[in-house]
Design an enzyme around this catalytic site. Structure first.
Site, PDB file in Angstrom:
ATOM      1  N   LYS A 118       0.764  -1.203  -0.086  1.00 53.94           N
ATOM      2  CA  LYS A 118       0.160  -0.015   0.012  1.00 53.94           C
ATOM      3  C   LYS A 118       0.892   1.343  -0.028  1.00 53.94           C
ATOM      4  O   LYS A 118       0.602   2.154  -0.603  1.00 53.94           O
ATOM      5  CB  LYS A 118      -0.877  -0.007   1.183  1.00 53.94           C
ATOM      6  N   LYS A 200      -3.150 -10.686  -7.397  1.00 45.67           N
ATOM      7  CA  LYS A 200      -4.323 -11.187  -6.612  1.00 45.67           C
ATOM      8  C   LYS A 200      -5.687 -10.124  -7.044  1.00 45.67           C
ATOM      9  O   LYS A 200      -5.492  -8.799  -7.278  1.00 45.67           O
ATOM     10  CB  LYS A 200      -4.255 -11.216  -5.039  1.00 45.67           C
ATOM     11  N   LYS A 203     -10.145  -4.746  -6.272  1.00 40.77           N
ATOM     12  CA  LYS A 203     -10.836  -3.746  -6.949  1.00 40.77           C
ATOM     13  C   LYS A 203      -9.867  -2.507  -7.544  1.00 40.77           C
ATOM     14  O   LYS A 203     -10.434  -1.904  -8.459  1.00 40.77           O
ATOM     15  CB  LYS A 203     -11.696  -2.952  -5.834  1.00 40.77           C
TER      16      LYS A 203
HETATM   17  P1  TYM Z   1      -9.477  -6.639   3.051  1.00 38.60           P
HETATM   18  O1  TYM Z   1     -10.709  -5.936   3.217  1.00 38.60           O
HETATM   19  O2  TYM Z   1      -8.623  -6.449   1.988  1.00 38.60           O
HETATM   20  O3  TYM Z   1     -10.222  -8.245   2.492  1.00 38.60           O
HETATM   21  C1  TYM Z   1     -11.311  -8.721   3.272  1.00 38.60           C
HETATM   22  C2  TYM Z   1     -11.236 -10.335   3.046  1.00 38.60           C
HETATM   23  O4  TYM Z   1     -11.181 -10.942   1.818  1.00 38.60           O
HETATM   24  C3  TYM Z   1     -10.028 -11.530   1.503  1.00 38.60           C
HETATM   25  N1  TYM Z   1      -9.420 -11.132   0.090  1.00 38.60           N
HETATM   26  C4  TYM Z   1      -9.444 -12.241  -0.677  1.00 38.60           C
HETATM   27  N2  TYM Z   1      -9.443 -13.571  -0.762  1.00 38.60           N
HETATM   28  C5  TYM Z   1      -8.990 -14.333  -1.697  1.00 38.60           C
HETATM   29  N3  TYM Z   1      -8.579 -13.916  -2.892  1.00 38.60           N
HETATM   30  C6  TYM Z   1      -8.477 -12.476  -2.948  1.00 38.60           C
HETATM   31  N4  TYM Z   1      -8.018 -12.024  -4.187  1.00 38.60           N
HETATM   32  C7  TYM Z   1      -8.829 -11.562  -1.996  1.00 38.60           C
HETATM   33  N5  TYM Z   1      -8.798 -10.368  -1.831  1.00 38.60           N
HETATM   34  C8  TYM Z   1      -9.416 -10.215  -0.450  1.00 38.60           C
HETATM   35  C9  TYM Z   1      -9.238 -11.045   2.539  1.00 38.60           C
HETATM   36  O5  TYM Z   1      -8.118 -12.082   2.785  1.00 38.60           O
HETATM   37  C10 TYM Z   1      -9.927 -10.756   3.662  1.00 38.60           C
HETATM   38  O6  TYM Z   1     -10.381 -11.920   4.526  1.00 38.60           O
HETATM   39  N6  TYM Z   1      -7.018  -6.103   7.068  1.00 38.60           N
HETATM   40  C11 TYM Z   1      -8.256  -6.949   6.445  1.00 38.60           C
HETATM   41  C12 TYM Z   1      -9.471  -6.522   7.343  1.00 38.60           C
HETATM   42  C13 TYM Z   1      -9.733  -6.456   8.686  1.00 38.60           C
HETATM   43  C14 TYM Z   1      -9.745  -7.984   9.388  1.00 38.60           C
HETATM   44  C15 TYM Z   1      -9.734  -7.461  10.817  1.00 38.60           C
HETATM   45  C16 TYM Z   1      -9.827  -9.001   9.237  1.00 38.60           C
HETATM   46  C17 TYM Z   1      -9.614  -5.544   9.746  1.00 38.60           C
HETATM   47  N7  TYM Z   1      -9.701  -6.256  10.674  1.00 38.60           N
HETATM   48  C18 TYM Z   1      -9.820  -8.566  11.718  1.00 38.60           C
HETATM   49  C19 TYM Z   1     -10.057 -10.203   9.820  1.00 38.60           C
HETATM   50  C20 TYM Z   1      -9.823  -9.918  11.359  1.00 38.60           C
HETATM   51  C21 TYM Z   1      -8.416  -6.502   5.206  1.00 38.60           C
HETATM   52  O7  TYM Z   1      -7.644  -5.434   4.616  1.00 38.60           O
HETATM   53  O8  TYM Z   1      -8.860  -7.363   4.364  1.00 38.60           O
END
Ligand code: TYM
Length: 336
Positions: A118, A200, A203
């Site tokens: 990021k 990966k 968006k």
């Molecule tokens: P975020 O918002 O980027 O993504 C949310 C969830 O989607 C999964 N994900 C994917 N899985 C498979 N293939 C992909 N291309 C893909 N893109 C996204 C992510 O692994 C995630 O599970 N830091 C976290 C949000 C968060 C969180 C938490 C999660 C904040 N606090 C506490 C669990 C527990 C994040 O940025 O996910």
């Protein structure tokens, strides 16, 4: 004989409302949250505080947060059985986040892949929040004495750091936090972009990304245009190293249909990529159709969604406060 009541294990996860939810979010995370409420005590939230580590348009962030709540419910998360809430509505996240910042090392934060990615993408705004993001994520998880964190593969490193922070804190103050485990699905944990299978799905690459609310014809167009591999074989075979494009489509197909790679290989034996791509598109469309329809219906009732947010925040806050109070006492804050 007297019945012994065993406490349910707790699950918790969140998604940033930084963009519209996509197939990676669904297959990597949300799909694995559904149908577990009888077995687990489930908490799912919109990680809006994490979202502002990258500059947002305020009106869009508000809209997406409520839309995300509608999509959580539409996916099958019953708000009566799961605690669904908005992170910024539960002030304990920010408070524990600060305390845990003081137990997280500069070197640990510097090694986080998400921070490196990021900050490369937002070179003009590498703010403190982006750097300390994992301490807030640790707070999200540890506040609820979470057992399992259902996430995609890219969040594994943050989950491991959460465990390290919890162990460090417990090592000093006794058993304050439960040590959680990531819960990563076999199929769907790493969905790659349809037109750049080495990156990966996200968006930020909209052409290779399938959004949950997208129209079926647009989804099908993206699948038909999906990059398959330039080998001469033209055969559906799982080989992520040499055939990343087809293997990604197989991974998606496996995650939505529950079929194994061997079953998929024999289903499409002799068919070539031309027949396989629209079949994957069709399976995805049928999986997403009821979610899109239900989310659209729910979004017409803003008052209902706001009510779910309110009652979710109340339930979450009750649990979070117990942990926060314990932490404040342990670190030596004077009681109010
Ligand atoms: P975020 O918002 O980027 O993504 C949310 C969830 O989607 C999964 N994900 C994917 N899985 C498979 N293939 C992909 N291309 C893909 N893109 C996204 C992510 O692994 C995630 O599970 N830091 C976290 C949000 C968060 C969180 C938490 C999660 C904040 N606090 C506490 C669990 C527990 C994040 O940025 O996910």
């Amino acid at each position: 004989m007297e019945e012994v009541k065993v406490a349910k294990k707790r699950m918790l996860s969140g998604i940033q409302p930084s963009g519209d939810l996509h197939l990676g979010n669904y297959l990597g995370a949300m799909k694995n949250w559904i149908g577990l409420a009888d077995e687990f005590d489930c908490f799912y939230f919109m990680a809006d505080m994490h979202t502002i580590t990258v500059r947002q348009n305020p009106a869009d962030l508000r809209r997406r947060t409520l839309e995300q709540m509608a999509q959580y419910i539409a996916c099958g998360l019953d708000p009566e059985k799961n605690v669904l809430f908005v992170q910024s509505h539960v002030h304990q996240h920010a408070e524990l986040g600060w305390v845990l910042n003081c137990f997280t090392m500069f070197g640990e934060l510097s090694r986080m892949t998400q921070f490196k990615d990021k900050s490369a993408k937002n070179a003009e705004n590498i703010n403190g929040g982006l750097f300390t993001y994992p301490s807030l994520m640790a707070a999200d998880i540890l506040l609820y004495q979470t057992d399992l964190i259902p996430v995609g593969h890219d969040q594994k490193q943050h989950c491991e750091l959460t465990r390290d922070i919890a162990q460090r804190f417990n090592g000093i103050y006794g058993n304050v936090f439960k040590i959680p485990e990531p819960y990563i699905p076999k199929a769907g944990a790493r969905i790659m972009s349809l037109n750049a299978p080495e990156t990966k799905m996200s968006k930020s690459l909209p052409d290779g990304c399938v959004f949950l609310m997208e129209k079926p014809e647009d989804i099908q167009r993206k699948f038909k245009r999906a990059i398959t591999d330039s080998d001469t074989e033209n055969c559906v075979r799982f080989d992520p190293e040499n055939k990343p494009g087809v293997s990604n489509l197989m991974n998606i197909y496996s995650a939505v249909t529950g079929r194994s790679f061997e079953q998929i290989e024999s289903e499409f034996a002799g068919c070539g990529y031309g027949a396989f791509k629209p079949a994957v598109g069709e399976a995805v469309i049928e999986t997403l159709r009821p979610i899109r329809e239900e989310a659209t219906r729910l979004l017409a009732d803003k008052a209902y969604l706001e009510g779910v947010c309110r009652s979710g925040a109340e339930k979450a806050s009750y649990v979070a406060e117990k942990t926060l109070r314990k932490v404040y006492k342990k670190v030596g804050f004077l009681p109010r």
